[in-house]
Structures are given as C-alpha cells and as structure tokens.
Scaffold this motif. Structure first.
Motif, short mmCIF file in Angstrom:
data_model
loop_
_atom_site.label_atom_id
_atom_site.label_comp_id
_atom_site.label_asym_id
_atom_site.label_seq_id
_atom_site.Cartn_x
_atom_site.Cartn_y
_atom_site.Cartn_z
N GLU A 28 -1.13 -0.99 23.55
CA GLU A 28 -1.74 -2.16 23.53
C GLU A 28 -3.53 -1.56 22.95
O GLU A 28 -4.45 -2.40 22.80
CB GLU A 28 -2.11 -2.67 24.98
N GLU A 30 -6.80 -0.64 21.35
CA GLU A 30 -7.25 -1.41 20.16
C GLU A 30 -7.37 -0.35 18.91
O GLU A 30 -7.47 0.78 19.28
CB GLU A 30 -8.73 -1.82 20.30
N GLY A 32 -4.54 0.97 17.81
CA GLY A 32 -3.40 1.91 18.06
C GLY A 32 -3.82 3.43 18.34
O GLY A 32 -4.94 3.96 17.97
N HIS A 196 -0.95 -2.67 19.47
CA HIS A 196 -1.86 -2.48 18.07
C HIS A 196 -1.20 -1.04 17.67
O HIS A 196 -0.83 -0.33 18.31
CB HIS A 196 -3.26 -2.07 18.41
#
Length: 469
Positions: A28, A30, A32, A196
C-alpha cells in the motif's frame, strides 16, 4: 497459483496476522516499494513466508523480493537502493540487527534518497520466548543514530510502513521500525487501502549513471564523515516536523465528560499504549489522565515533551523492556532546567518509570508487559497518591488487585513450550549433521576403528542462536 485476495483488496475490512500486515503495508506504500529483503528469524519469519506466497503478484509488478544470506548483506542491498530514488525495506529479528549494524551505520549516515527511503523492520521479543539473547533494539538504533518508529495496533502496523517511508524521505534518515512478538504473531481487523506498484521495477529497468552519484554524501571518507554527522540535528528537526504533520506523536487529553482529576500524566508508546489504556479502563480511569502517545521513540522531540510535562506534578513512563524513553525524558527536562539556571516554574514534575513513588515496584525492565502487570503496579500507586484521595473509585481498583492476587495463587501444570526450529529452516539440517558428528565421536567402537583413538566429547559452536538446540 491463486493470489490471496486479501492482499489485492483496495477497500473494506480484512483480517491479517502481524507479519501479513507488514506485507500489505509494503504493497500500500505510496509510489510502491522496490526492494524487500532481510533474513528470517522469530518473530518476523512470517514476512518472508507471506512474500513467497505472493511471489506471482510481486513478479508481475517487478517488485524485487530477495531473502539475503545474512542481515549485513540485506543492509548492503538497501544501501545500494538509495543511489536511486528507490524504496527498500529490510526485515530481521533483534539479534539480526547486530549483524546488520555496520552496514546500517554507513547507510543511515549517508542518508536515504529524497525520492526513495529505507525502512528497517526489527522484530523484538520482550518475553524472550523465541530469542536466545534478551534485546531492546531501540538502544542499538540510537547507537546507529537511526530513528525508531513504533506502531501500536494492527492498523498502525500496516499503515505506518507508508509513513515510515515518508519520514525517511523527508529526513533523509533510515527509519528503524520496531515490532514485537505479540504484534508480529498476533494481528487483527484493519481497513485496507489500494496497492501501489513501482514504476521502476525488474521489468522496467533504469541504468545508474555513476557520474551522477553524489559522492559528497555517498562515499563516507573523512572529512565527509564528520560533515554528515553535523547535519544530523537538521535531519532530526525535519523528522519531528514530518511526524507532527502526519500525526505520529499525539496527546490525548481527558475525554468529553471527564476532567483531569490530578496533575498526573502518562507517556507511552507501541503496544504498551494499548496495555495502559486497557489497564486504566479496568480500573475505571480511562480518559481521566492526559496521555502522550509516542510514535517516534528516538530521538524524542524535546519541545513536545516539555509542552506535555508543563504543569504536571508526576509523569509516568510506561514502556516495555528498559527505560529507553524514560532516560531521554529525564535528560530533556534536566537540560531545560539547566538552560534556565535550575529555575523552571513550568517543568517541576517528577519522572517515574522503572521506579515508582512510595517505594513501590515500577514498570519491569525484564520480559514484557500486559494489562494485569500494569494494574498491579499502577493500582497501588493510585491508592496511595495523595492527589487522588477521594477522587478515584478505590473499590474498583482494589477489586482488580484482588483478582490479580487470586489468579497468581492458582497453580496449574501445563505442557511446556519447548524451543524448536522453524518449519523449513536450513539450520535444522546443519544442526542434525553436528549432532550426528557428536554422536560418532562419542562412539568408542567407531573412534577406535576409524581414527584409532578413544571416544571424544565435542562442543559445537555456531553463528546462530538456533544452534543452541
């Protein structure tokens, strides 16, 4: 292979174990995450099991997940990732941090990439149920000048992975991410968010231009080393600013309908915060005292500590293991008094933690905590503290103390939990070989026939605690 849908779900509530929450937190994050590495050891071995189960998902999105041969090599991989704007996480147990320390000292001083970030997950075992050496990894992180971030509940355990990377980027520091056995082996229900995936990945590679490497910060040779050290106060200041903006440290004042019944306050962190709230609720005192819940436990934000301590008569520090937070708070208050020539009308509180007033036992520094331990220690303080006389329900506190005494008086015979190797651990095979060698050398007939000497008793040494078995 079917991918567990819990890890691809983008909204709603799901149940995860603690180690699974670390994995979902990585997914999750941001922008990745690019690199997952480390070395397995209780209580964080499950991180690697989960990553293996999700290998098709990770490979499809080019996430590099690689268990290193040891923790030092994992740290070296993280250091390499910071030459580009990559986000890397390394996971190991407490004693594994010792192995990684040299590489992490260099990496943290050189700094995290402002577009990348490094999160170093350390699994501590406060109860020493699965660890050969009792450890409080916060002290080693302090030695490395690496900030310590400690989540409390399952939601934070997942969500703060992303926050850890944000803190790392903004401060240009590696972030030590401390979890304990109860957190890693436990888990719970959490709200999930969308995953992400990294734009730069194993399927969309970039070439590192060595001519663009910032040698001033990346190559730590004198005089660059001390220049980097001189920058640490500024980096810590950026850390505190980011933590304030992200709400990582928070003050909980008496709740609506309640009022502060005294000038007593609490500072706590991690799962000790959950235990404290539970203990106070059992004694009918939840929402009565101000509580400073710390997410960053090193370095402490001195301004935050002084604001919270202002006007208090007694400040109780509730933490597992040694007095790490307590020591920092005492130093902060002492420095504040020194700066004012020992005269401070605002900061006059007594700090209690490993020692309590009235000669009572404080928070234990060995093994872990639970609500009952806190009730047993705090309850006796509440009954004796003059400022609380007539302002707390003595009967409720005495009933809780009576329950604890009753439970302690019960004697029961239960099957002991004996140490064993983790399933699939390669040390299981090597230990078996050592035991077989030891058996052969003690065999008189074998030794006389093969070596022409009598039996020999061997002591086998190894580089991992598991060999102790």
């Amino acid at each position: 292979m079917k991918i567990d849908q819990r890890f691809t779900k983008s909204v709603g509530v799901e149940v995860f174990t603690g180690n699974e929450l670390l994995v979902k937190g990585c997914l999750e994050t941001e922008g990745g995450t690019h690199l997952w590495t480390g070395y397995p050891g209780s209580p964080v071995s499950g991180f690697f099991d989960t990553a293996s189960e999700l290998r098709e998902l990770l490979m499809a999105h080019g996430i590099r997940a690689a268990m290193a041969n040891n923790e030092a090599l994992a740290a070296a991989m993280v250091n390499g990732s910071q030459m580009l704007g990559l986000r890397a996480i390394s996971v190991q147990k407490s004693v594994g941090l010792h192995v990684a320390a040299d590489a992490l000292a260099l990496g943290n001083l050189a700094g995290a990439h402002p577009e990348g970030g490094a999160v170093i997950v350390v699994g501590d075992d406060p109860w020493s149920d699965s660890t050969q050496v009792p450890a409080d990894s916060r002290y080693l992180c302090k030695h490395l000048m690496m900030p310590v971030l400690e989540p409390s509940d399952p939601q934070e355990l997942k969500d703060w992975i992303d926050l850890g990377f944000k803190l790392s980027r903004e401060s240009r520091l590696y972030i030590g991410y401390l979890v304990t056995t109860n957190q890693a082996d436990g888990g719970g229900s959490v709200n999930v968010r969308p995953n992400h995936y990294p734009a730069v990945n194993t399927q969309a590679r970039v070439t590192l231009d060595t001519s663009e490497i910032d040698f001033e910060h990346r190559v730590l040779l004198p005089p660059r080393t001390w220049r980097q050290e001189q920058e640490l106060p500024d980096r810590f200041a950026r850390l505190w600013a980011a933590a304030s903006r992200l709400g990582i440290n928070r003050v909980e004042m008496p709740t609506d309908g309640q009022r502060a019944i005294s000038k007593l306050g609490f500072v706590t962190s991690a799962q000790a915060y959950c235990y404290l709230r539970h203990a106070l609720a059992e004694m009918g005192l939840d929402g009565v005292f101000p509580i400073l819940k710390l997410g960053i436990t090193y370095p402490l934000d001195a301004a935050l500590i002084l604001r919270f301590a202002s006007g208090l008569s007694d400040l109780f520090v509730v933490e597992e293991r040694r007095g790490f937070i307590e020591e920092q708070i005492v130093e902060i208050i002492t420095r504040a008094r020194q700066a004012n020539n020992g005269q401070s009308e605002e900061i006059q509180c007594s700090v209690w933690g490993k020692k309590f007033p009235f000669g009572l036992d404080g928070i234990p520094s060995a093994r872990g905590l639970n609500p009952s331990k806190l009730i047993g220690r705090l309850g006796r303080v509440f009954l004796q503290h003059r400022a609380l006389q007539g302002r707390v329900d003595r009967g409720a506190i005495e009933r809780e103390l009576a329950v604890i005494r009753e439970v302690k008086s019960i004697s029961a015979i239960v099957a002991p939990r004996t140490p064993t190797f983790c399933p699939g651990c390669p040390h299981r095979d090597s230990a078996s070989v050592l035991l077989e060698i030891k058996k052969q050398f003690r065999d008189k007939q074998y030794m006389e026939k093969v070596h022409g000497v009598g039996p020999v008793d061997l002591v086998c040494h190894g580089d991992t605690g598991c060999y102790t078995m």
